[in-house]
Design a protein around this motif. Structure first.
Motif, PDB file in Angstrom:
ATOM      1  N   LYS A 277       0.891  -1.063  -0.023  1.00  0.00           N
ATOM      2  CA  LYS A 277      -0.065   0.002   0.043  1.00  0.00           C
ATOM      3  C   LYS A 277       1.058   1.321  -0.034  1.00  0.00           C
ATOM      4  CE  LYS A 277      -2.448   0.956   3.523  1.00  0.00           C
ATOM      5  NZ  LYS A 277      -3.312   0.833   4.586  1.00  0.00           N
ATOM      6  N   GLY A 278       2.294   1.238   0.312  1.00  0.00           N
ATOM      7  CA  GLY A 278       2.699   2.180   0.337  1.00  0.00           C
ATOM      8  C   GLY A 278       2.836   3.115   1.547  1.00  0.00           C
ATOM      9  N   ASN A 279       3.317   4.471   1.525  1.00  0.00           N
ATOM     10  CA  ASN A 279       3.332   5.367   2.516  1.00  0.00           C
ATOM     11  C   ASN A 279       2.547   6.777   2.370  1.00  0.00           C
ATOM     12  OD1 ASN A 279       4.936   6.573   0.755  1.00  0.00           O
ATOM     13  ND2 ASN A 279       6.635   7.133   2.239  1.00  0.00           N
ATOM     14  N   GLY A 280       1.621   6.345   1.362  1.00  0.00           N
ATOM     15  CA  GLY A 280       0.645   7.459   1.098  1.00  0.00           C
ATOM     16  C   GLY A 280      -0.049   8.381   2.018  1.00  0.00           C
ATOM     17  N   ALA A 281      -0.312   7.456   3.337  1.00  0.00           N
ATOM     18  CA  ALA A 281      -1.171   8.044   4.314  1.00  0.00           C
ATOM     19  C   ALA A 281      -0.351   8.876   5.119  1.00  0.00           C
ATOM     20  CB  ALA A 281      -1.539   7.052   5.309  1.00  0.00           C
ATOM     21  N   LEU A 282       1.003   8.442   5.490  1.00  0.00           N
ATOM     22  CA  LEU A 282       1.878   9.380   6.319  1.00  0.00           C
ATOM     23  C   LEU A 282       2.159  10.576   5.548  1.00  0.00           C
ATOM     24  CD1 LEU A 282       4.175   9.849   8.149  1.00  0.00           C
ATOM     25  CD2 LEU A 282       5.740   8.468   6.968  1.00  0.00           C
ATOM     26  N   VAL A 283       2.420  10.716   3.981  1.00  0.00           N
ATOM     27  CA  VAL A 283       2.462  12.188   3.324  1.00  0.00           C
ATOM     28  C   VAL A 283       1.388  12.711   3.596  1.00  0.00           C
ATOM     29  CG1 VAL A 283       3.090  12.781   1.126  1.00  0.00           C
ATOM     30  CG2 VAL A 283       4.281  10.962   1.842  1.00  0.00           C
ATOM     31  N   GLN A 284       0.014  12.207   3.311  1.00  0.00           N
ATOM     32  CA  GLN A 284      -1.113  13.060   3.462  1.00  0.00           C
ATOM     33  C   GLN A 284      -1.054  13.544   4.820  1.00  0.00           C
ATOM     34  OE1 GLN A 284      -3.220  14.122   1.110  1.00  0.00           O
ATOM     35  NE2 GLN A 284      -3.742  15.463   2.656  1.00  0.00           N
ATOM     36  N   HIS A 285      -0.667  12.861   5.957  1.00  0.00           N
ATOM     37  CA  HIS A 285      -0.522  13.304   7.397  1.00  0.00           C
ATOM     38  C   HIS A 285       0.321  14.794   7.385  1.00  0.00           C
ATOM     39  CE1 HIS A 285      -0.725  13.602  11.579  1.00  0.00           C
ATOM     40  NE2 HIS A 285       0.527  13.384  11.876  1.00  0.00           N
ATOM     41  N   ILE A 286       1.281  14.497   6.824  1.00  0.00           N
ATOM     42  CA  ILE A 286       2.365  15.611   6.635  1.00  0.00           C
ATOM     43  C   ILE A 286       1.712  16.938   6.082  1.00  0.00           C
ATOM     44  CG2 ILE A 286       4.596  16.355   5.872  1.00  0.00           C
ATOM     45  CD1 ILE A 286       5.443  13.333   6.119  1.00  0.00           C
ATOM     46  N   ARG A 287       0.991  16.631   5.012  1.00  0.00           N
ATOM     47  CA  ARG A 287       0.533  17.701   4.295  1.00  0.00           C
ATOM     48  C   ARG A 287      -0.744  18.523   5.155  1.00  0.00           C
ATOM     49  NH1 ARG A 287      -0.682  16.713  -2.055  1.00  0.00           N
ATOM     50  NH2 ARG A 287      -0.692  19.009  -1.676  1.00  0.00           N
ATOM     51  N   ASP A 288      -1.402  17.564   5.797  1.00  0.00           N
ATOM     52  CA  ASP A 288      -2.402  18.009   6.834  1.00  0.00           C
ATOM     53  C   ASP A 288      -1.946  19.072   7.710  1.00  0.00           C
ATOM     54  OD1 ASP A 288      -4.284  16.771   5.227  1.00  0.00           O
ATOM     55  OD2 ASP A 288      -4.415  14.911   6.761  1.00  0.00           O
ATOM     56  N   ASN A 289      -0.727  18.419   8.352  1.00  0.00           N
ATOM     57  CA  ASN A 289      -0.022  19.477   9.421  1.00  0.00           C
ATOM     58  C   ASN A 289       0.637  20.570   8.645  1.00  0.00           C
ATOM     59  OD1 ASN A 289      -0.373  17.362  11.293  1.00  0.00           O
ATOM     60  ND2 ASN A 289       1.751  16.735  11.611  1.00  0.00           N
ATOM     61  N   HIS A 290       1.048  20.577   7.593  1.00  0.00           N
ATOM     62  CA  HIS A 290       1.413  21.812   7.068  1.00  0.00           C
ATOM     63  C   HIS A 290       0.134  22.855   6.486  1.00  0.00           C
ATOM     64  CE1 HIS A 290       2.167  23.971   2.936  1.00  0.00           C
ATOM     65  NE2 HIS A 290       3.316  24.242   3.888  1.00  0.00           N
ATOM     66  N   THR A 291      -0.846  22.282   6.253  1.00  0.00           N
ATOM     67  CA  THR A 291      -1.863  23.079   6.114  1.00  0.00           C
ATOM     68  C   THR A 291      -2.347  23.733   7.332  1.00  0.00           C
ATOM     69  OG1 THR A 291      -2.739  21.616   4.206  1.00  0.00           O
ATOM     70  CG2 THR A 291      -4.489  23.200   5.228  1.00  0.00           C
ATOM     71  N   ALA A 292      -2.287  22.995   8.485  1.00  0.00           N
ATOM     72  CA  ALA A 292      -2.881  23.699   9.718  1.00  0.00           C
ATOM     73  C   ALA A 292      -1.930  24.530   9.974  1.00  0.00           C
ATOM     74  CB  ALA A 292      -3.148  22.625  10.783  1.00  0.00           C
ATOM     75  N   LEU A 293      -0.580  24.585  10.279  1.00  0.00           N
ATOM     76  CA  LEU A 293       0.466  25.286  10.516  1.00  0.00           C
ATOM     77  C   LEU A 293       0.317  26.570   9.670  1.00  0.00           C
ATOM     78  CD1 LEU A 293       2.856  26.175  12.218  1.00  0.00           C
ATOM     79  CD2 LEU A 293       4.355  24.864  10.457  1.00  0.00           C
ATOM     80  N   SER A 294       0.218  26.577   8.222  1.00  0.00           N
ATOM     81  CA  SER A 294       0.027  27.344   7.251  1.00  0.00           C
ATOM     82  C   SER A 294      -0.942  28.519   7.597  1.00  0.00           C
ATOM     83  CB  SER A 294       0.281  27.030   5.948  1.00  0.00           C
ATOM     84  OG  SER A 294       1.225  26.506   5.574  1.00  0.00           O
ATOM     85  N   ALA A 295      -2.337  27.996   7.859  1.00  0.00           N
ATOM     86  CA  ALA A 295      -3.482  28.435   8.033  1.00  0.00           C
ATOM     87  C   ALA A 295      -3.633  29.097   9.413  1.00  0.00           C
ATOM     88  CB  ALA A 295      -4.576  27.719   8.007  1.00  0.00           C
ATOM     89  N   SER A 296      -2.589  28.917  10.490  1.00  0.00           N
ATOM     90  CA  SER A 296      -2.666  29.511  11.682  1.00  0.00           C
ATOM     91  C   SER A 296      -2.172  30.824  11.716  1.00  0.00           C
ATOM     92  CB  SER A 296      -1.683  28.632  12.729  1.00  0.00           C
ATOM     93  OG  SER A 296      -0.283  28.784  12.474  1.00  0.00           O
ATOM     94  N   GLY A 297      -1.179  31.442  10.779  1.00  0.00           N
ATOM     95  CA  GLY A 297      -0.861  32.578  10.932  1.00  0.00           C
ATOM     96  C   GLY A 297       0.727  32.709  11.532  1.00  0.00           C
TER      97      GLY A 297
END
Length: 367
Positions: A277-297
């Motif tokens: 299945k690969g590590n796609g879920a981990l990469v998406q989790h990283i992207r979600d953290n990035h989205t939250a940090l970016s949106a926080s200001g």
């Protein structure tokens, strides 16, 4: 004057000295991090003692495990479309051991000078310094920068470069790889690619561009420890020209010996997972953290990110409030106020987000 690459080591020593002190500033550039998929990625290793999965009365040799080597080759053939075989694979117990083998081999074969594209990882700089190997930069800029000034030497040499450029999650552009490949063929030079953070692409494209370099003139270091972000297991491997494999494998086992049974089991598990299945879920989790940090200001500027779990960004508050690695740690000019941020380090990400009062957050989050 000492090479800039060697001066970087002193700065790392200062960071390490403070990082290990009680009450140190929050280390937002941290090497460590966590994620929700650890148990899933470990499989049986998460709940079963190694002695129930393997014979722990025997030395656990990675290189003699031809099944593992064949699986690693199959993984890279699937992801990169390159016909690797087990005769191209040297498994190791972590990237540091493989860097040690590579630099020792350089010294033993009389290579006292190598060329490199900045930046290289500080452990490689340390090994070059300790072994008396002169690193010669062939660019002032980094490969992803618009004014990248690559000056390949007109000689047969060893060239070292990193892809992706880990601190910023930026990939070396394909046109740079094409230029290097043509130069390799023309000069007969050997290229060492530190691919420690490969196979964590944000765009979903699995193939790595460095796989397109001439296989018989290229060494690629890959690190499942990183692409699954489970750092407590030590696991890496070297994709090597077949004519160098036995020489390097013999040197590696004599320098470092066999690994723990648990590390060998993890190497199998990591490869099986990537063949499945690969590590796609981990990469998406990283992207979600990035989205939250970016949106926080909490950030005022950031580099686009293409791979891995590090972000290079400028914080809303002075970065000296945190323990962090800034541009000087990566042989990088400019980017005042930018630091490396580990998107998997919850404490660091939360500390950054806490610099913005709830009422000031552009994302509307109040708690």
């Amino acid at each position: 004057m000492r090479p800039r690459l060697f001066r970087m080591l002193e700065w790392h020593e200062r960071i390490e000295a403070e990082r290990q002190q009680p009450g140190a500033r929050v280390f937002v550039s941290d090497y460590n991090g966590g994620h929700p998929f650890v148990e899933e990625y470990l499989g049986d290793l998460a709940d079963t003692a190694p002695h129930r999965l393997a014979d722990i009365t025997r030395y656990s040799g990675l290189d003699e495990d031809t099944t593992l080597r064949s699986k690693i080759a199959a993984m890279h053939e699937r992801y990169d479309g390159v016909p690797y075989t087990m005769r191209n694979v040297i498994p190791g117990g972590g990237s540091s051991s493989l860097l040690g083998t590579f630099t020792t081999w350089l010294a033993l074969t009389g290579r006292r000078r190598v060329h490199y594209v900045p930046p290289v990882y500080y452990k490689l700089a340390y090994l070059f310094q300790r072994m008396g190997i002169e690193p010669v930069p062939i660019a002032h800029r980094h490969a992803f920068e618009p004014d990248f000034d690559l000056r390949l030497p007109d000689e047969r040499t060893v060239l070292v470069l990193t892809d992706p450029v880990w601190y910023a999650g930026r990939r070396v552009p394909r046109e740079v790889w094409r230029t290097i490949a043509a130069w390799q063929r023309a000069t007969g030079s050997l290229v060492f690619v530190d691919g420690t953070f490969q196979y964590m692409p944000w765009n979903g494209e699995p193939a790595e561009a460095s796989a397109r370099l001439p296989v018989e003139q290229t060494l690629r270091m890959i690190c499942p420890t990183k692409y699954l972000s489970i750092h407590g297991y030590r696991c890496a491997h070297l994709l090597t020209p077949q004519h160098l494999r036995e020489e390097l494998a013999e040197l590696h086992v004599n320098l470092h010996g066999d690994v723990a049974v648990s590390d060998r089991l993890f190497a199998h598990r990591a490869t099986d997972l990537m063949l499945g299945k690969g590590n796609g879920a981990l990469v998406q989790h990283i992207r979600d953290n990035h989205t939250a940090l970016s949106a926080s200001g909490a950030l005022t500027a950031q580099m686009p990110i293409e791979a891995g779990f590090f972000l290079f960004a400028r914080t809303r508050v002075p970065h000296r409030r945190f323990l962090a690695l800034d541009a000087k740690f990566f042989e990088l000019d400019g980017y005042r106020g930018y630091i490396r941020i580990n998107l998997l380090n919850t404490r660091g990400v939360e500390a950054l987000m806490a610099t913005v009062a709830p009422a000031e957050r552009p994302d509307g989050i109040s708690g």
